[in-house]
Each structure stands twice: as C-alpha cells, then as structure tokens.
Design a protein around this motif. Structure first.
Motif, PDB file in Angstrom:
ATOM      1  N   ALA A  43       0.822  -1.209   0.000  1.00  0.00           N
ATOM      2  CA  ALA A  43       0.000   0.000   0.000  1.00  0.00           C
ATOM      3  C   ALA A  43       0.855   1.258   0.000  1.00  0.00           C
ATOM      4  O   ALA A  43       0.513   2.255  -0.656  1.00  0.00           O
ATOM      5  N   ALA A  44       1.980   1.226   0.703  1.00  0.00           N
ATOM      6  CA  ALA A  44       2.865   2.388   0.774  1.00  0.00           C
ATOM      7  C   ALA A  44       3.447   2.739  -0.589  1.00  0.00           C
ATOM      8  O   ALA A  44       3.802   3.892  -0.847  1.00  0.00           O
ATOM      9  N   ALA A  45       3.548   1.742  -1.472  1.00  0.00           N
ATOM     10  CA  ALA A  45       4.094   1.972  -2.809  1.00  0.00           C
ATOM     11  C   ALA A  45       3.037   2.468  -3.797  1.00  0.00           C
ATOM     12  O   ALA A  45       3.347   2.701  -4.966  1.00  0.00           O
ATOM     13  N   LYS A  46       1.801   2.610  -3.357  1.00  0.00           N
ATOM     14  CA  LYS A  46       0.708   3.221  -4.107  1.00  0.00           C
ATOM     15  C   LYS A  46       0.395   2.541  -5.448  1.00  0.00           C
ATOM     16  O   LYS A  46       0.470   3.145  -6.519  1.00  0.00           O
ATOM     17  N   PRO A  47       0.010   1.284  -5.403  1.00  0.00           N
ATOM     18  CA  PRO A  47      -0.421   0.614  -6.633  1.00  0.00           C
ATOM     19  C   PRO A  47      -1.822   1.053  -7.033  1.00  0.00           C
ATOM     20  O   PRO A  47      -2.543   1.701  -6.259  1.00  0.00           O
ATOM     21  N   VAL A  48      -2.225   0.664  -8.241  1.00  0.00           N
ATOM     22  CA  VAL A  48      -3.601   0.883  -8.683  1.00  0.00           C
ATOM     23  C   VAL A  48      -4.556   0.174  -7.731  1.00  0.00           C
ATOM     24  O   VAL A  48      -5.603   0.711  -7.351  1.00  0.00           O
ATOM     25  N   LEU A  49      -4.191  -1.042  -7.353  1.00  0.00           N
ATOM     26  CA  LEU A  49      -4.901  -1.834  -6.366  1.00  0.00           C
ATOM     27  C   LEU A  49      -3.974  -2.944  -5.917  1.00  0.00           C
ATOM     28  O   LEU A  49      -2.907  -3.161  -6.505  1.00  0.00           O
ATOM     29  N   ILE A  50      -4.356  -3.632  -4.858  1.00  0.00           N
ATOM     30  CA  ILE A  50      -3.615  -4.801  -4.386  1.00  0.00           C
ATOM     31  C   ILE A  50      -4.470  -6.026  -4.645  1.00  0.00           C
ATOM     32  O   ILE A  50      -5.637  -6.089  -4.231  1.00  0.00           O
ATOM     33  N   ASN A  51      -3.898  -6.999  -5.334  1.00  0.00           N
ATOM     34  CA  ASN A  51      -4.554  -8.290  -5.527  1.00  0.00           C
ATOM     35  C   ASN A  51      -3.910  -9.272  -4.556  1.00  0.00           C
ATOM     36  O   ASN A  51      -2.727  -9.582  -4.668  1.00  0.00           O
ATOM     37  N   SER A  52      -4.702  -9.768  -3.616  1.00  0.00           N
ATOM     38  CA  SER A  52      -4.163 -10.601  -2.541  1.00  0.00           C
ATOM     39  C   SER A  52      -4.663 -12.040  -2.623  1.00  0.00           C
ATOM     40  O   SER A  52      -5.860 -12.284  -2.734  1.00  0.00           O
ATOM     41  N   GLN A  53      -3.714 -12.959  -2.568  1.00  0.00           N
ATOM     42  CA  GLN A  53      -4.044 -14.366  -2.358  1.00  0.00           C
ATOM     43  C   GLN A  53      -4.055 -14.570  -0.841  1.00  0.00           C
ATOM     44  O   GLN A  53      -3.008 -14.648  -0.210  1.00  0.00           O
ATOM     45  N   THR A  54      -5.242 -14.634  -0.278  1.00  0.00           N
ATOM     46  CA  THR A  54      -5.429 -14.470   1.164  1.00  0.00           C
ATOM     47  C   THR A  54      -5.760 -15.767   1.864  1.00  0.00           C
ATOM     48  O   THR A  54      -6.613 -16.539   1.415  1.00  0.00           O
ATOM     49  N   GLY A  55      -5.100 -15.981   3.002  1.00  0.00           N
ATOM     50  CA  GLY A  55      -5.440 -17.080   3.889  1.00  0.00           C
ATOM     51  C   GLY A  55      -4.991 -18.435   3.385  1.00  0.00           C
ATOM     52  O   GLY A  55      -4.145 -18.566   2.507  1.00  0.00           O
ATOM     53  N   LYS A  56      -5.595 -19.464   3.975  1.00  0.00           N
ATOM     54  CA  LYS A  56      -5.303 -20.852   3.617  1.00  0.00           C
ATOM     55  C   LYS A  56      -6.603 -21.641   3.579  1.00  0.00           C
ATOM     56  O   LYS A  56      -7.525 -21.385   4.358  1.00  0.00           O
ATOM     57  N   ASP A  57      -6.657 -22.647   2.713  1.00  0.00           N
ATOM     58  CA  ASP A  57      -7.863 -23.469   2.661  1.00  0.00           C
ATOM     59  C   ASP A  57      -8.055 -24.285   3.930  1.00  0.00           C
ATOM     60  O   ASP A  57      -9.168 -24.717   4.241  1.00  0.00           O
ATOM     61  N   PHE A  58      -6.955 -24.486   4.705  1.00  0.00           N
ATOM     62  CA  PHE A  58      -7.079 -25.269   5.937  1.00  0.00           C
ATOM     63  C   PHE A  58      -7.178 -24.399   7.188  1.00  0.00           C
ATOM     64  O   PHE A  58      -7.326 -24.918   8.290  1.00  0.00           O
ATOM     65  N   PHE A  59      -7.104 -23.081   7.057  1.00  0.00           N
ATOM     66  CA  PHE A  59      -7.398 -22.212   8.194  1.00  0.00           C
ATOM     67  C   PHE A  59      -8.896 -22.296   8.495  1.00  0.00           C
ATOM     68  O   PHE A  59      -9.712 -22.566   7.611  1.00  0.00           O
ATOM     69  N   THR A  60      -9.257 -22.018   9.726  1.00  0.00           N
ATOM     70  CA  THR A  60     -10.670 -22.016  10.083  1.00  0.00           C
ATOM     71  C   THR A  60     -11.367 -20.800   9.482  1.00  0.00           C
ATOM     72  O   THR A  60     -10.717 -19.829   9.054  1.00  0.00           O
ATOM     73  N   PHE A  61     -12.685 -20.829   9.488  1.00  0.00           N
ATOM     74  CA  PHE A  61     -13.455 -19.694   9.000  1.00  0.00           C
ATOM     75  C   PHE A  61     -13.100 -18.437   9.780  1.00  0.00           C
ATOM     76  O   PHE A  61     -12.921 -17.354   9.200  1.00  0.00           O
ATOM     77  N   ASP A  62     -12.985 -18.551  11.097  1.00  0.00           N
ATOM     78  CA  ASP A  62     -12.663 -17.388  11.917  1.00  0.00           C
ATOM     79  C   ASP A  62     -11.265 -16.859  11.626  1.00  0.00           C
ATOM     80  O   ASP A  62     -11.042 -15.641  11.627  1.00  0.00           O
ATOM     81  N   GLN A  63     -10.320 -17.754  11.375  1.00  0.00           N
ATOM     82  CA  GLN A  63      -8.956 -17.310  11.071  1.00  0.00           C
ATOM     83  C   GLN A  63      -8.903 -16.562   9.739  1.00  0.00           C
ATOM     84  O   GLN A  63      -8.344 -15.456   9.657  1.00  0.00           O
ATOM     85  N   ASN A  64      -9.487 -17.143   8.708  1.00  0.00           N
ATOM     86  CA  ASN A  64      -9.516 -16.441   7.424  1.00  0.00           C
ATOM     87  C   ASN A  64     -10.305 -15.138   7.519  1.00  0.00           C
ATOM     88  O   ASN A  64      -9.943 -14.135   6.888  1.00  0.00           O
ATOM     89  N   SER A  65     -11.356 -15.130   8.321  1.00  0.00           N
ATOM     90  CA  SER A  65     -12.144 -13.908   8.505  1.00  0.00           C
ATOM     91  C   SER A  65     -11.305 -12.812   9.162  1.00  0.00           C
ATOM     92  O   SER A  65     -11.446 -11.629   8.826  1.00  0.00           O
ATOM     93  N   GLU A  66     -10.433 -13.204  10.065  1.00  0.00           N
ATOM     94  CA  GLU A  66      -9.550 -12.219  10.703  1.00  0.00           C
ATOM     95  C   GLU A  66      -8.632 -11.567   9.669  1.00  0.00           C
ATOM     96  O   GLU A  66      -8.385 -10.357   9.706  1.00  0.00           O
ATOM     97  N   LEU A  67      -8.135 -12.358   8.727  1.00  0.00           N
ATOM     98  CA  LEU A  67      -7.267 -11.817   7.680  1.00  0.00           C
ATOM     99  C   LEU A  67      -8.044 -10.895   6.739  1.00  0.00           C
ATOM    100  O   LEU A  67      -7.546  -9.827   6.350  1.00  0.00           O
ATOM    101  N   ILE A  68      -9.257 -11.281   6.407  1.00  0.00           N
ATOM    102  CA  ILE A  68     -10.089 -10.444   5.536  1.00  0.00           C
ATOM    103  C   ILE A  68     -10.403  -9.115   6.223  1.00  0.00           C
ATOM    104  O   ILE A  68     -10.341  -8.040   5.596  1.00  0.00           O
ATOM    105  N   ALA A  69     -10.732  -9.169   7.502  1.00  0.00           N
ATOM    106  CA  ALA A  69     -11.022  -7.949   8.262  1.00  0.00           C
ATOM    107  C   ALA A  69      -9.779  -7.068   8.368  1.00  0.00           C
ATOM    108  O   ALA A  69      -9.865  -5.831   8.297  1.00  0.00           O
TER     109      ALA A  69
END
Length: 274
Positions: free
Chosen positions: A84-110
């Motif tokens: 974000a500090a480098a000011k892109p047009v946007l950030i495309n993120s490959q977020t979380g893990k398929d084996f993380f819990t719903f709450d864990q991935n939700s924490e990353l999304i938040a």
C-alpha cells in the motif's frame, strides 16, 4: 468505460525490468501486475522502468505462506502495508489458507479491510486454490459475512477444483461476479487451471464458458458506469504451462498466449470504450 490490460511479472522473470517493461509497452499493455520486490535495488529498478514506459502497477500479494497463524497474521499485515505504501492501482491478494478455520480467514479479511480503509488503497482477494477462496462453496460464506469483500476473479481455479465448468453452481458464481472488480483472463478446464493455448479449437468450450463469465463482469461494470476496469492476462509458466516430455520445452509460447488473450478481449469489448 475503459478496460486496461495488464501483463504479469510471473513467467517473465527471465527478462530484466528494462526489457520486460519495454516489451510490455510495445505490446500495448497499460501496466504490470507484480509483487513488491524484497530488495530496495530491484524496487527502484522496477519503478524506474515502469515510469519510463508509462506503465501502471497492480500490486500482488502471494508470499505469506507460514502455517503458524499468529506469524501468518503479522507477515500478511506487513506485506499489505508495504504494498500500500508503494501506491499501486490496487492490491490483488491471495489471502489465507484453505485449511485455516473460517474465523482465522475472517480475521485476515477484516485486517485487509482495515488496511485498505487506512491507506485508501483497494485490496481485492483472488479466487485461488489453496486460499480461503479455493472453491465456490468455501467462498460463499465469506461473501455473505463481509458485504464489502471484493474479488479478483480467476475462475480457472474453480474449474480445476470442481472438475467442471460450474454449470451447477450458478448462484454462487453470480454472487462472485457481482463482487468482482478485477479479473485474470486465464482459461481453465475441469482437469486443470490452464489450457495449453486458448486459441486452439479443441478448447473452444472452455474459452466460451470463461468469456460468458468475463462478459457478465464487464457488462455489470459498464452498467454501473465504472470508469476503468482492469484485466490481467495471466497465463503462467510451468507447472501451469504444460511441457513436452524429456526436454521440458513449453508447449506454447507464454508471451504469445497472453498477448492473444489481450488482443482477443480488446476486440471483444471494443464497443464499450469511450
């Protein structure tokens, strides 16, 4: 509405930034999708060459891989702030893990939503194998939980996971399309995330399915009067690109394949340009 086409750094790392940026400009791309290099010297080289060629930059996050969740959160946060500090047009993120819990991935999304609001840089989450968004049924609960969650649609991954063209998953697919602000124009099929060449007649069915999804995304943004929609032509190298046995030669030229996708979609959506 203007549609901007980007080329990934992925698969082109054999080229120097000078050669890569020059080739991208000459090929008619508006910009590059790439991660932020770890070394300051390469960062300087990257931005110097992008600026010299008038190319825009979509920041890509894929590096956070540790399975220890507490460490994962810290690494993810640091990488998003750096991007974000480098000011892109946007950030495309490959977020979380398929084996993380719903709450864990939700924490990353938040966390990503908080950083996006704080830095005023859009953070989109890519539909990607191995991440929270690895398939339709896994992604839907997050889309319902987070009404502001926005996606980079790469439906080639979902075709691979579902071993289908998602014909029986239209409701979730439509929800994802409605949340998409950027897409990767890679063509997958029920046996993998990438056909060997989208222009080959044997892959017409695969291309037609993907075009229907991309058309829906483009039409939605046209209706919303979006000023600019971004697309990355993201066919990738081995193991996405099949190789010939014994000599490990790619069966198709990667640059030519991505350029075919750009030219094909530019022509397809020409009537939407202002």
């Amino acid at each position: 509405m203007e549609i901007e086409f980007y080329i990934p750094r992925w698969g082109n790392r054999h080229l120097s930034w000078t050669d890569f940026a020059t080739k991208a400009k000459l090929s008619g791309y508006a910009g590059v999708e790439a991660n932020l290099p770890a070394e300051e010297e390469e960062q300087l080289d990257m931005f110097t060459q992008l600026n010299a060629n008038g190319l825009r930059w979509i920041g890509q996050h894929f590096e956070t891989a540790t399975v220890d969740f507490a460490a994962h959160v810290k690494q993810y946060e640091a990488r998003l702030y750096a991007l974000a500090a480098a000011k892109p047009v946007l950030i495309n993120s490959q977020t979380g893990k398929d084996f993380f819990t719903f709450d864990q991935n939700s924490e990353l999304i938040a966390l990503a939503a908080r950083i996006s609001k704080e830095t005023d840089v859009r953070i989109l989450h890519e539909t990607h194998r191995g991440k929270f968004s690895f398939c339709t049924s896994a992604t839907a609960p997050y889309l319902h939980q987070f009404p502001d969650l926005r996606l980079t649609a790469d439906f080639s991954h979902w075709c691979c996971v579902a071993e289908s063209y998602l014909q029986d998953q239209q409701e979730v697919l439509q929800l994802a399309i409605d949340r998409t602000d950027h897409f990767h124009s890679r063509v997958g099929f029920p046996g993998g995330p990438q056909v060997n060449h989208p222009a080959a007649p044997e892959w017409k069915e695969a291309l037609d399915f993907h075009c229907a999804w991309w058309d829906a995304i483009v039409q939605r943004h046209s209706t919303l009067k979006t000023k600019t929609l971004t697309v990355t032509c993201e066919f990738g190298p081995y193991p996405y690109m099949p190789q010939l046995p014994f000599n490990q030669e790619p069966v198709s030229d990667l640059w030519e394949v991505n350029l075919f996708m750009k030219n094909f979609l530019e022509k397809r959506y020409a009537d939407l340009s202002d």
